[in-house]
Design a protein around this motif. Structure first.
Motif, PDB file in Angstrom:
ATOM      1  N   PRO A 106      35.499  31.676  43.972  1.00 20.74           N
ATOM      2  CA  PRO A 106      35.276  33.098  43.679  1.00 20.74           C
ATOM      3  C   PRO A 106      35.555  33.944  44.916  1.00 20.74           C
ATOM      4  CG  PRO A 106      33.191  31.959  43.968  1.00 20.74           C
ATOM      5  CD  PRO A 106      34.248  30.906  43.996  1.00 20.74           C
ATOM      6  N   GLN A 107      36.026  35.161  44.707  1.00 16.07           N
ATOM      7  CA  GLN A 107      36.397  36.017  45.822  1.00 16.07           C
ATOM      8  C   GLN A 107      35.214  36.317  46.737  1.00 16.07           C
ATOM      9  OE1 GLN A 107      39.596  36.962  46.600  1.00 16.07           O
ATOM     10  NE2 GLN A 107      38.633  37.636  48.505  1.00 16.07           N
ATOM     11  N   HIS A 108      34.005  36.473  46.152  1.00 13.60           N
ATOM     12  CA  HIS A 108      32.854  36.787  47.012  1.00 13.60           C
ATOM     13  C   HIS A 108      32.482  35.610  47.924  1.00 13.60           C
ATOM     14  CE1 HIS A 108      30.980  35.783  42.945  1.00 13.60           C
ATOM     15  NE2 HIS A 108      30.590  34.778  43.709  1.00 13.60           N
ATOM     16  N   LEU A 109      32.812  34.390  47.527  1.00 18.84           N
ATOM     17  CA  LEU A 109      32.589  33.237  48.406  1.00 18.84           C
ATOM     18  C   LEU A 109      33.529  33.311  49.609  1.00 18.84           C
ATOM     19  CD1 LEU A 109      31.373  30.398  49.012  1.00 18.84           C
ATOM     20  CD2 LEU A 109      33.211  29.443  47.615  1.00 18.84           C
ATOM     21  N   ILE A 110      34.789  33.623  49.364  1.00 14.59           N
ATOM     22  CA  ILE A 110      35.778  33.755  50.439  1.00 14.59           C
ATOM     23  C   ILE A 110      35.405  34.911  51.371  1.00 14.59           C
ATOM     24  CG2 ILE A 110      38.211  34.230  50.926  1.00 14.59           C
ATOM     25  CD1 ILE A 110      38.749  33.007  48.073  1.00 14.59           C
ATOM     26  N   ASP A 111      35.011  36.044  50.772  1.00  9.47           N
ATOM     27  CA  ASP A 111      34.626  37.213  51.566  1.00  9.47           C
ATOM     28  C   ASP A 111      33.415  36.901  52.447  1.00  9.47           C
ATOM     29  OD1 ASP A 111      36.630  38.577  50.280  1.00  9.47           O
ATOM     30  OD2 ASP A 111      35.291  39.582  48.852  1.00  9.47           O
ATOM     31  N   ILE A 114      34.526  34.641  55.451  1.00  6.29           N
ATOM     32  CA  ILE A 114      35.286  35.373  56.466  1.00  6.29           C
ATOM     33  C   ILE A 114      34.378  36.337  57.230  1.00  6.29           C
ATOM     34  CG2 ILE A 114      37.128  37.077  56.816  1.00  6.29           C
ATOM     35  CD1 ILE A 114      38.593  35.732  54.463  1.00  6.29           C
ATOM     36  N   ALA A 115      33.543  37.084  56.511  1.00  4.22           N
ATOM     37  CA  ALA A 115      32.663  38.061  57.152  1.00  4.22           C
ATOM     38  C   ALA A 115      31.688  37.403  58.109  1.00  4.22           C
ATOM     39  CB  ALA A 115      31.892  38.848  56.091  1.00  4.22           C
ATOM     40  N   THR A 116      31.251  36.193  57.796  1.00  5.04           N
ATOM     41  CA  THR A 116      30.230  35.514  58.594  1.00  5.04           C
ATOM     42  C   THR A 116      30.822  34.661  59.709  1.00  5.04           C
ATOM     43  OG1 THR A 116      28.869  35.402  56.596  1.00  5.04           O
ATOM     44  CG2 THR A 116      28.176  34.056  58.462  1.00  5.04           C
ATOM     45  N   GLU A 117      31.899  33.943  59.411  1.00  2.29           N
ATOM     46  CA  GLU A 117      32.422  32.970  60.363  1.00  2.29           C
ATOM     47  C   GLU A 117      33.620  33.454  61.174  1.00  2.29           C
ATOM     48  OE1 GLU A 117      31.057  30.015  61.066  1.00  2.29           O
ATOM     49  OE2 GLU A 117      29.434  30.431  59.652  1.00  2.29           O
ATOM     50  N   ASP A 118      34.396  34.414  60.627  1.00  2.00           N
ATOM     51  CA  ASP A 118      35.646  34.758  61.304  1.00  2.00           C
ATOM     52  C   ASP A 118      36.170  36.091  60.767  1.00  2.00           C
ATOM     53  OD1 ASP A 118      38.041  34.787  62.642  1.00  2.00           O
ATOM     54  OD2 ASP A 118      38.770  32.871  61.848  1.00  2.00           O
ATOM     55  N   ALA A 119      35.582  37.188  61.237  1.00  2.00           N
ATOM     56  CA  ALA A 119      35.885  38.521  60.682  1.00  2.00           C
ATOM     57  C   ALA A 119      37.347  38.922  60.849  1.00  2.00           C
ATOM     58  CB  ALA A 119      34.986  39.569  61.329  1.00  2.00           C
ATOM     59  N   ARG A 120      38.032  38.424  61.893  1.00  2.00           N
ATOM     60  CA  ARG A 120      39.448  38.752  62.121  1.00  2.00           C
ATOM     61  C   ARG A 120      40.363  37.610  61.682  1.00  2.00           C
ATOM     62  NH1 ARG A 120      36.729  41.328  66.169  1.00  2.00           N
ATOM     63  NH2 ARG A 120      36.508  39.415  67.340  1.00  2.00           N
ATOM     64  N   TYR A 121      39.938  36.896  60.665  1.00  3.38           N
ATOM     65  CA  TYR A 121      40.661  35.706  60.209  1.00  3.38           C
ATOM     66  C   TYR A 121      42.130  35.974  59.910  1.00  3.38           C
ATOM     67  CZ  TYR A 121      41.883  31.697  57.283  1.00  3.38           C
ATOM     68  OH  TYR A 121      42.502  30.588  56.752  1.00  3.38           O
ATOM     69  N   TYR A 122      42.430  37.079  59.267  1.00  7.03           N
ATOM     70  CA  TYR A 122      43.808  37.376  58.876  1.00  7.03           C
ATOM     71  C   TYR A 122      44.614  38.032  60.001  1.00  7.03           C
ATOM     72  CZ  TYR A 122      42.317  36.273  54.132  1.00  7.03           C
ATOM     73  OH  TYR A 122      41.827  35.636  53.014  1.00  7.03           O
ATOM     74  N   ARG A 259      18.806  33.533  56.612  1.00  6.79           N
ATOM     75  CA  ARG A 259      20.206  33.245  56.918  1.00  6.79           C
ATOM     76  C   ARG A 259      21.111  33.769  55.805  1.00  6.79           C
ATOM     77  NH1 ARG A 259      24.100  33.114  60.484  1.00  6.79           N
ATOM     78  NH2 ARG A 259      25.835  31.836  59.808  1.00  6.79           N
ATOM     79  N   ARG A 260      20.697  33.564  54.556  1.00  5.46           N
ATOM     80  CA  ARG A 260      21.458  34.104  53.416  1.00  5.46           C
ATOM     81  C   ARG A 260      21.575  35.623  53.527  1.00  5.46           C
ATOM     82  NH1 ARG A 260      18.642  35.160  47.759  1.00  5.46           N
ATOM     83  NH2 ARG A 260      17.893  36.839  49.130  1.00  5.46           N
ATOM     84  N   ASN A 261      20.482  36.268  53.885  1.00  2.79           N
ATOM     85  CA  ASN A 261      20.482  37.730  54.017  1.00  2.79           C
ATOM     86  C   ASN A 261      21.355  38.195  55.181  1.00  2.79           C
ATOM     87  OD1 ASN A 261      18.841  37.899  51.816  1.00  2.79           O
ATOM     88  ND2 ASN A 261      16.959  38.301  52.960  1.00  2.79           N
ATOM     89  N   THR A 262      21.448  37.370  56.226  1.00  2.00           N
ATOM     90  CA  THR A 262      22.359  37.677  57.337  1.00  2.00           C
ATOM     91  C   THR A 262      23.803  37.695  56.837  1.00  2.00           C
ATOM     92  OG1 THR A 262      20.882  36.702  58.985  1.00  2.00           O
ATOM     93  CG2 THR A 262      23.201  36.906  59.597  1.00  2.00           C
ATOM     94  N   VAL A 263      24.134  36.752  55.952  1.00  2.00           N
ATOM     95  CA  VAL A 263      25.472  36.727  55.349  1.00  2.00           C
ATOM     96  C   VAL A 263      25.718  38.007  54.548  1.00  2.00           C
ATOM     97  CG1 VAL A 263      27.002  35.514  53.740  1.00  2.00           C
ATOM     98  CG2 VAL A 263      25.512  34.206  55.277  1.00  2.00           C
ATOM     99  N   HIS A 264      24.713  38.441  53.791  1.00  2.00           N
ATOM    100  CA  HIS A 264      24.838  39.706  53.040  1.00  2.00           C
ATOM    101  C   HIS A 264      25.073  40.880  53.992  1.00  2.00           C
ATOM    102  CE1 HIS A 264      24.096  37.993  49.203  1.00  2.00           C
ATOM    103  NE2 HIS A 264      22.821  37.725  49.385  1.00  2.00           N
ATOM    104  N   TYR A 270      31.399  44.439  57.174  1.00  2.69           N
ATOM    105  CA  TYR A 270      32.863  44.413  57.101  1.00  2.69           C
ATOM    106  C   TYR A 270      33.388  44.923  55.757  1.00  2.69           C
ATOM    107  CZ  TYR A 270      32.569  41.918  61.494  1.00  2.69           C
ATOM    108  OH  TYR A 270      32.305  41.577  62.806  1.00  2.69           O
ATOM    109  N   ASN A 271      32.540  45.722  55.080  1.00  3.93           N
ATOM    110  CA  ASN A 271      32.945  46.487  53.891  1.00  3.93           C
ATOM    111  C   ASN A 271      33.325  45.639  52.681  1.00  3.93           C
ATOM    112  OD1 ASN A 271      32.636  49.002  55.315  1.00  3.93           O
ATOM    113  ND2 ASN A 271      34.617  48.612  56.297  1.00  3.93           N
ATOM    114  N   TYR A 272      32.744  44.447  52.579  1.00  3.26           N
ATOM    115  CA  TYR A 272      32.940  43.660  51.370  1.00  3.26           C
ATOM    116  C   TYR A 272      31.923  44.047  50.296  1.00  3.26           C
ATOM    117  CZ  TYR A 272      36.065  40.676  54.102  1.00  3.26           C
ATOM    118  OH  TYR A 272      37.094  40.212  54.870  1.00  3.26           O
ATOM    119  N   THR A 273      30.790  44.621  50.723  1.00  6.46           N
ATOM    120  CA  THR A 273      29.793  45.155  49.800  1.00  6.46           C
ATOM    121  C   THR A 273      29.298  46.492  50.355  1.00  6.46           C
ATOM    122  OG1 THR A 273      28.002  43.973  50.930  1.00  6.46           O
ATOM    123  CG2 THR A 273      28.986  42.884  49.016  1.00  6.46           C
ATOM    124  N   THR A 274      28.623  47.240  49.517  1.00  4.60           N
ATOM    125  CA  THR A 274      28.038  48.508  49.956  1.00  4.60           C
ATOM    126  C   THR A 274      26.620  48.257  50.462  1.00  4.60           C
ATOM    127  OG1 THR A 274      27.116  48.995  47.778  1.00  4.60           O
ATOM    128  CG2 THR A 274      29.371  49.742  48.214  1.00  4.60           C
TER     129      THR A 274
END
Length: 305
Positions: A106-111, A114-122, A259-264, A270-274
């Motif tokens: 799912p896209q939210h898993l990928i997001d 990336i947001a948590t482990e490697d924000a400049r991945y791309y 830790r889960r909330n840190t991911v949120h 990084y603008n994947y959620t509001t």
């Protein structure tokens, strides 16, 4: 008159002495600067040579092209009934890894990853120079452990796939540079999507859940594409330390939720959620549907046995 002459001589001697000291001081500064430049140049040359030796396989454990092209060759065997129902799996060494495709994620898993482990991945090609600068500036020079790590997803994959245990001081010192070289090579052979899929397929989430397919089944009794955003955040949070942040351990419940909330929060940053979505997700209780993967459980265990 003689007194005036003597005073003039004393002043003149003082001026000469001051000029001499200034010259000596300037000479010592130039000497220090010269030494610093020599040390800097020697460091650059040594680093350049080290990476050449690592890249050519003289130093370290660089995998060959065939191994790079086929990094994962062990998956669990899956047993299906005649009507297409999965009865269960079996594997060697409890390595219960089931193949998953990038399209299954799912896209939210990928997001979240990336947001948590490697924000400049791309934006990088295996090594994130900005992250390394942050580590040197904050974590090392200021002795601040909250400065964060500099490992990219590609580097973490290189470590998971090819990094053997470090025996001595030299091995530990060379470990990171070797991971950098392998990460760059992985970026040459695989697309960004493939690297994410390989990473999530390789990571051990514990409890006989190796890879995202098994992890989704073991912890939530779902397929990866069925995971909710908070369940995805829980699994991504485990990537930091799957034992310390394990949702099924009673003692680890609170820190795993934090830790889960840190991911949120990272996803919001990084603008994947509001902010509204982030606040709502953080209020949710952390739930699991834990089912340990075991060949003795499930349908027709006698057949798999």
């Amino acid at each position: 008159p003689r007194l005036i002459i003597d005073m003039d001589k004393k002043i003149s001697n003082k001026e000469k002495s001051s000029v001499k000291k200034n010259k000596e001081s300037r000479f010592s500064i130039k000497k220090i600067v010269k030494i610093m430049w020599i040390v800097f140049a020697a460091g650059l040359i040594s680093t350049f040579l080290m990476f050449i030796l690592i890249g050519t396989g003289v130093i370290g454990y660089i995998p060959d092209i065939k191994e790079l092209e086929n990094p994962i060759d062990k998956y669990a065997s899956q047993v299906y009934s005649s009507d297409g129902e999965l009865l269960g799996t079996y594997s060697q060494a409890k390595n219960n890894r089931i193949y998953s495709d990038y399209s299954d994620l799912p896209q939210h898993l990928i997001d979240a990853l990336i947001a948590t482990e490697d924000a400049r991945y791309y934006e990088h090609s295996g090594v994130d120079a900005k992250a390394l600068g942050r580590v040197i500036g904050k974590t090392i020079l200021t002795l601040n452990p909250s400065g964060g790590g500099g490992s990219t997803i590609s580097q973490q994959l290189a470590k998971l796939l090819y990094s053997p245990p470090s025996d001595g001081l030299i091995d530990r010192a060379l470990k990171k540079p070797i991971e950098w070289v392998i990460a760059v090579q992985l970026e040459r052979y695989y697309t960004k999507d493939e690297i994410i899929n390989l990473y999530l397929s390789q990571f051990d989430f514990l409890n006989n859940a190796v890879g995202i397919q098994s992890a989704a089944q073991v912890y939530f009794n779902k397929k990866p594409q069925e995971l909710t955003i908070e369940e995805s955040a829980t699994l991504v949070g485990m990537c930091k330390n799957p034992s310390y942040y394990n949702p099924v351990r009673k003692k680890a419940y609170e820190r795993t939720k934090l830790r889960r909330n840190t991911v949120h929060e990272q996803m919001e940053k990084y603008n994947y959620t509001t902010k509204q979505e982030c606040d709502a997700l953080k209020k949710l209780e952390m739930t699991t549907d834990f089912r340990r993967a075991d060949h003795k459980d499930g349908l027709a265990p006698y057949m798999r046995e």
